[in-house]
Design a protein around this motif. Structure first.
Motif, mmCIF file in Angstrom:
data_model
loop_
_atom_site.group_PDB
_atom_site.id
_atom_site.type_symbol
_atom_site.label_atom_id
_atom_site.label_comp_id
_atom_site.label_asym_id
_atom_site.label_seq_id
_atom_site.Cartn_x
_atom_site.Cartn_y
_atom_site.Cartn_z
ATOM 1 N N THR A 46 1.797 10.075 -2.475
ATOM 2 C CA THR A 46 2.983 10.866 -1.837
ATOM 3 C C THR A 46 3.967 10.555 -0.656
ATOM 4 O O THR A 46 5.062 11.443 -0.315
ATOM 5 N N SER A 47 4.321 8.495 -0.641
ATOM 6 C CA SER A 47 5.554 8.387 -0.354
ATOM 7 C C SER A 47 6.415 8.451 -1.219
ATOM 8 O O SER A 47 7.639 9.037 -1.328
ATOM 9 N N TYR A 48 6.457 8.804 -2.860
ATOM 10 C CA TYR A 48 7.330 9.429 -3.693
ATOM 11 C C TYR A 48 7.585 10.371 -4.073
ATOM 12 O O TYR A 48 8.955 11.134 -3.622
ATOM 13 N N ALA A 49 6.585 11.746 -3.528
ATOM 14 C CA ALA A 49 6.412 13.037 -3.332
ATOM 15 C C ALA A 49 7.464 12.762 -2.008
ATOM 16 O O ALA A 49 8.634 14.099 -2.455
ATOM 17 N N THR A 50 6.933 12.962 -1.098
ATOM 18 C CA THR A 50 8.245 12.814 0.118
ATOM 19 C C THR A 50 10.016 12.515 -0.385
ATOM 20 O O THR A 50 10.507 13.230 0.059
ATOM 21 N N ILE A 51 10.183 11.139 -1.007
ATOM 22 C CA ILE A 51 11.676 11.182 -0.883
ATOM 23 C C ILE A 51 11.830 11.916 -2.199
ATOM 24 O O ILE A 51 13.449 12.694 -1.503
ATOM 25 N N TRP A 52 11.149 12.029 -3.287
ATOM 26 C CA TRP A 52 11.970 13.382 -3.688
ATOM 27 C C TRP A 52 12.025 14.799 -3.441
ATOM 28 O O TRP A 52 13.290 15.466 -4.146
ATOM 29 N N GLY B 172 0.859 -1.220 -0.406
ATOM 30 C CA GLY B 172 -0.467 -0.092 0.055
ATOM 31 C C GLY B 172 1.087 1.179 -0.028
ATOM 32 O O GLY B 172 0.277 1.793 -0.435
ATOM 33 N N GLN B 173 1.994 0.890 0.601
ATOM 34 C CA GLN B 173 3.349 2.583 0.608
ATOM 35 C C GLN B 173 3.581 2.569 -0.558
ATOM 36 O O GLN B 173 3.976 3.947 -1.073
ATOM 37 N N ARG B 174 4.324 1.877 -1.163
ATOM 38 C CA ARG B 174 4.235 1.424 -2.309
ATOM 39 C C ARG B 174 3.724 1.869 -4.117
ATOM 40 O O ARG B 174 3.960 2.557 -4.687
ATOM 41 N N LEU B 175 1.996 2.083 -3.739
ATOM 42 C CA LEU B 175 1.761 2.724 -3.992
ATOM 43 C C LEU B 175 1.208 4.150 -3.949
ATOM 44 O O LEU B 175 -0.570 4.281 -4.556
#
Length: 323
Positions: free
Chosen positions: A102-108, A96-99
């Motif tokens: 917003t998780s990717y936006a946080t890392i970027w 769920g986190q990988r989908l």
């Protein structure tokens, strides 16, 4: 020299286990670059032997260290939850986190704010020149740096979502790509004098753009202003004796208080300290308790037979032991 390089490579795997994927990928790309330059027939033995000498002992050392660390953590009730078998979702994240975009936006956002600078223009330029460079070997190396930037966050996804300090593993890759971007932009100029001017302009843009960003302004401010210590530091330093041992509750993971006060401390995050005190042995040296949360009840965290009385200072308790 080759032996020293191999030993250095093995030790590099132990810098931090979560950095290992980036190391391995860069070693693989280095071998691929050799094959591209010299041909597969002439270089495959060198690549295979060199890669094995560098990677296999390094991975064995990582496995041995992880097993030893798990053994140590399993022996303490306060750290048993940190053994590798308990950290699957914490290290690698959930589906769920990988989908979740917003998780990717946080890392970027962390990559741009803390390494590449706002908008990451030089990073994008580096990716472009890495993919479109004139020489195949240069493209291989450039894309290798791009892969090193991606592989660790992709594997240890949750760690990069929750913590910014894991970016240390990919800082060299991001900086190298930014440098490739600057070099590629400068290379567009036809004569030497224009290249010098363009290089200066690009570097000035990067520095100014970073300096005016929120994190950049904060870093510059810290050059001439010391960060204020928490008020608890003054309380503990003033009202407990030097060398005192403390019980800290409600402070989560924050090590600032024992560090800045030069005091030894045991920090509890759970609902009580019973499991720890059952194995701690003599606990009579712990004469103080500090609660980082106002509503924290000290009783569940005290050693058996101990009592806590207010010291007269907010959140600081005096610990007395029976007998």
């Amino acid at each position: 020299m080759a032996r020293r390089g191999a030993v250095s490579g093995w030790l590099a795997f132990l810098v931090k286990v979560t950095t290992t994927p980036a190391f391995v990928l860069l070693l693989g790309v280095s071998g691929l670059a050799v094959i591209v330059q010299r041909g597969l027939r002439q270089s495959w033995r060198r690549v295979v032997v060199g890669g094995a000498v560098a990677v296999v002992p390094g991975l064995a050392m990582v496995a041995a260290w992880t097993r030893y660390a798990d053994h140590v953590k399993a022996g303490n009730p306060l750290t048993v939850f940190l053994v590798s078998s308990e950290l699957g979702d914490w290290n690698f994240g959930t589906v769920g986190q990988r989908l979740d975009i917003t998780s990717y936006a946080t890392i970027w956002a962390r990559i741009t704010d803390e390494i590449a600078g706002p908008y990451a223009l030089t990073l994008f330029a580096g990716l472009a020149f890495a993919a479109l460079g004139p020489a195949l070997v240069d493209r291989v190396r450039g894309l290798g740096w791009a892969g090193a930037m991606v592989v660790a966050p992709f594997l240890f996804f949750n760690l990069y979502v929750h913590h910014s300090y894991y970016l240390c593993a990919i800082v060299p890759a991001v900086v190298m790509l930014a440098a490739l971007g600057i070099d590629g932009l400068v290379g567009l100029a036809r004569d030497r004098s224009r290249r010098v001017v363009l290089a200066g302009a690009v570097l000035l843009f990067v520095l100014v753009n970073s300096a005016i960003s929120p994190l950049g302004r904060n870093d510059i401010k810290e050059w001439h202003e010391d960060a204020r210590a928490p008020g608890a530091v003054h309380v503990i330093s003033t009202y407990t004796e030097p060398g005192a041992k403390l019980i800290l509750i409600g402070c989560d993971w924050d090590p600032v208080l024992p560090y800045l006060t030069h005091r030894d401390a045991v920090m509890f995050r759970g609902k009580d300290g019973r499991a720890y005190w059952d194995q701690a042995g003599d606990a009579t040296e712990y004469g103080w308790l500090y609660a980082c949360k106002d509503d924290a009840d000290p009783k569940p965290y005290l050693p058996p037979g101990a009592t806590a009385t207010p010291s007269g200072q907010k959140a600081l308790w005096r610990v007395s032991h029976a007998g």
